[in-house]
Enzyme design. Structure first.
Site, PDB file in Angstrom:
ATOM      1  N   ASP A 209       0.850  -1.194   0.000  1.00 50.71           N
ATOM      2  CA  ASP A 209       0.000   0.000   0.000  1.00 50.71           C
ATOM      3  C   ASP A 209       0.884   1.241   0.000  1.00 50.71           C
ATOM      4  O   ASP A 209       1.584   1.497  -0.964  1.00 50.71           O
ATOM      5  CB  ASP A 209      -0.956  -0.038   1.191  1.00 50.71           C
ATOM      6  CG  ASP A 209      -2.048   1.016   1.077  1.00 50.71           C
ATOM      7  OD1 ASP A 209      -2.522   1.269  -0.038  1.00 50.71           O
ATOM      8  OD2 ASP A 209      -2.418   1.592   2.110  1.00 50.71           O
ATOM      9  N   ASP A 213       2.025   6.534   6.296  1.00 47.08           N
ATOM     10  CA  ASP A 213       0.709   7.112   6.573  1.00 47.08           C
ATOM     11  C   ASP A 213       0.752   7.828   7.916  1.00 47.08           C
ATOM     12  O   ASP A 213       1.205   7.243   8.915  1.00 47.08           O
ATOM     13  CB  ASP A 213      -0.373   6.030   6.633  1.00 47.08           C
ATOM     14  CG  ASP A 213      -0.831   5.565   5.259  1.00 47.08           C
ATOM     15  OD1 ASP A 213      -0.197   5.955   4.266  1.00 47.08           O
ATOM     16  OD2 ASP A 213      -1.807   4.802   5.201  1.00 47.08           O
ATOM     17  N   ARG A 265       1.567  11.309  -4.259  1.00 48.16           N
ATOM     18  CA  ARG A 265       1.517  11.428  -2.793  1.00 48.16           C
ATOM     19  C   ARG A 265       2.908  11.668  -2.191  1.00 48.16           C
ATOM     20  O   ARG A 265       3.402  10.886  -1.402  1.00 48.16           O
ATOM     21  CB  ARG A 265       0.874  10.196  -2.157  1.00 48.16           C
ATOM     22  CG  ARG A 265      -0.555   9.986  -2.592  1.00 48.16           C
ATOM     23  CD  ARG A 265      -1.236   8.907  -1.776  1.00 48.16           C
ATOM     24  NE  ARG A 265      -2.634   8.739  -2.174  1.00 48.16           N
ATOM     25  CZ  ARG A 265      -3.504   7.959  -1.577  1.00 48.16           C
ATOM     26  NH1 ARG A 265      -3.121   7.236  -0.524  1.00 48.16           N
ATOM     27  NH2 ARG A 265      -4.741   7.870  -2.001  1.00 48.16           N
TER      28      ARG A 265
END
Length: 386
Positions: A209, A213, A265
């Site tokens: 993924d 985060d 990102r």
């Protein structure tokens, strides 16, 4: 109060030694006037870094501030000697034992090079430093790191790659307490409701993924000197559009190298504030910096090198009304190459407003290649400088 270091030395004296090492760095064989960034200048000139590992905690900048809560009286030294992993009954000598079974402040190092395949996410405790300097340590092929409602954590000098999603199940957590985890997505490092975290000099790539985060109310985070490469969704700041608690989120992204082969990102921000400074962007696929839900982003003295073909635009906004025209997205002294461009919006907004422990000098973007040359996990000499 006379706060003592783990060796019984007053903490104030430890901080003074850190400053002295910077001032005499040239005598250790490294010219401290070389093009190193302010974090590296603080400790890398010390040829005795192995005996003075805790000096590192005085060197952090940005929203994490100084990590001096991780040193001082009562720090336990723990060495990982065994690369195996048992998520329910950790064995002494393993990494999981160090982060779950040792109470209070712990400084974790590694005896030798190793690859650790975690069978369940490693739930890192508060006041934990995981220091990979002096060994080639890979967290790869299984689960990776979860920081869940913790504070004062340093993750330094590790290589994260090929992290995999994990099914729900029990795992030993901080304080030797059993926890029941839900489905995990396969992030390299995931922060959930955590604060005062410094992620420095790691190499991260090719996970299932994301690579990093910062979500669910996490704040006071500095991400520095890392090398992010070969990945799609690199860094997510903010849980989802409906999680308004992330409005308090403040993250510094500084001295990192993004690329090659990063798609998007770098970071993607929701709700909160990101100061993105002195980073190198070696191309991108969809975009470099993006966001939704009115985040504030200050991009300062970065080097953006657009790909030879494809998108030249640095920024991306997800917004149904007005296309984010009121959002404060500012580019300050950035340098753009190969046709790269940054679409600014808003009225300028405030700078990061760092306090004295957080503030740092920002170099011109033309110096960023040199400042990020050592990004990623360092290969430290066993006998001299790092």
């Amino acid at each position: 109060m006379n706060i003592m270091s783990s060796g019984g030395v007053p903490l104030a004296f430890t901080l003074l030694l850190a400053l002295l090492y910077v001032s005499v760095g040239s005598k250790t064989g490294m010219n401290m006037n070389m093009n190193m960034n302010v974090i590296d200048k603080c400790w890398r000139g010390n040829s005795n870094w192995r005996r003075n590992r805790q000096q590192l905690a005085t060197c952090s900048v940005g929203f994490a501030g100084k990590m001096t809560n991780n040193i001082g009286k009562g720090v336990r030294q723990y060495t990982v000697t065994n690369p195996s992993d048992n998520p329910l009954n950790p064995k002494p000598g393993t990494l999981r034992y160090g982060v779950t079974n040792i109470r209070g402040k712990v400084w974790i190092t590694f005896q030798k090079d190793m690859q650790i395949k975690l069978h369940k996410p490693l739930i890192v405790s508060s006041y934990t430093t995981i220091d990979g300097r002096g060994a080639d340590v890979h967290i790869a092929g299984g689960a990776c790191f979860l920081l869940h409602k913790v504070t004062n954590v340093i993750i330094h000098g590790l290589r994260f790659h090929h992290c995999q999603s994990q099914a729900p199940g029990p795992v030993m957590g901080p304080g030797s307490k059993m926890m029941q985890l839900g489905q995990q997505d396969g992030d390299a490092i995931s922060l959930v409701g955590s604060s005062k975290v410094w992620i420095d000099h790691n190499t991260l790539y090719e996970c299932q993924d994301g690579l990093l985060d910062v979500t669910r109310g996490s704040t006071e985070v500095t991400v520095s000197n890392n090398w992010f490469r070969n990945h799609d969704k690199v860094m997510l700041l903010g849980h989802d559009d409906g999680f308004v608690q992330d409005k308090k989120m403040k993250v510094t992204v500084v001295f990192n190298h993004f690329g090659p082969k990063c798609n998007q990102r770098m970071p993607r921000v929701r709700h909160g504030y990101a100061h993105v400074a002195n980073n190198v962007y070696q191309g991108w696929g969809q975009y470099a910096i993006g966001g939704s839900m009115n985040p504030s982003i200050r991009s300062e003295a970065n080097l953006f090198i657009a790909p030879k073909s494809g998108s030249k635009k640095v920024t991306w906004r997800q917004d149904d009304i007005g296309n984010g025209e009121s959002w404060n997205w500012q580019s300050v002294k950035d340098v753009f190459m190969n046709g790269a461009y940054f679409r600014q919006t808003g009225n300028g907004g405030a700078g990061p407003q760092y306090n004295r422990q957080q503030s740092f000098p920002i170099a011109g973007a033309t110096a960023v290649r040199s400042l990020t040359r050592s990004s990623g996990a360092l290969r430290c000499s066993s006998t001299s400088i790092c």
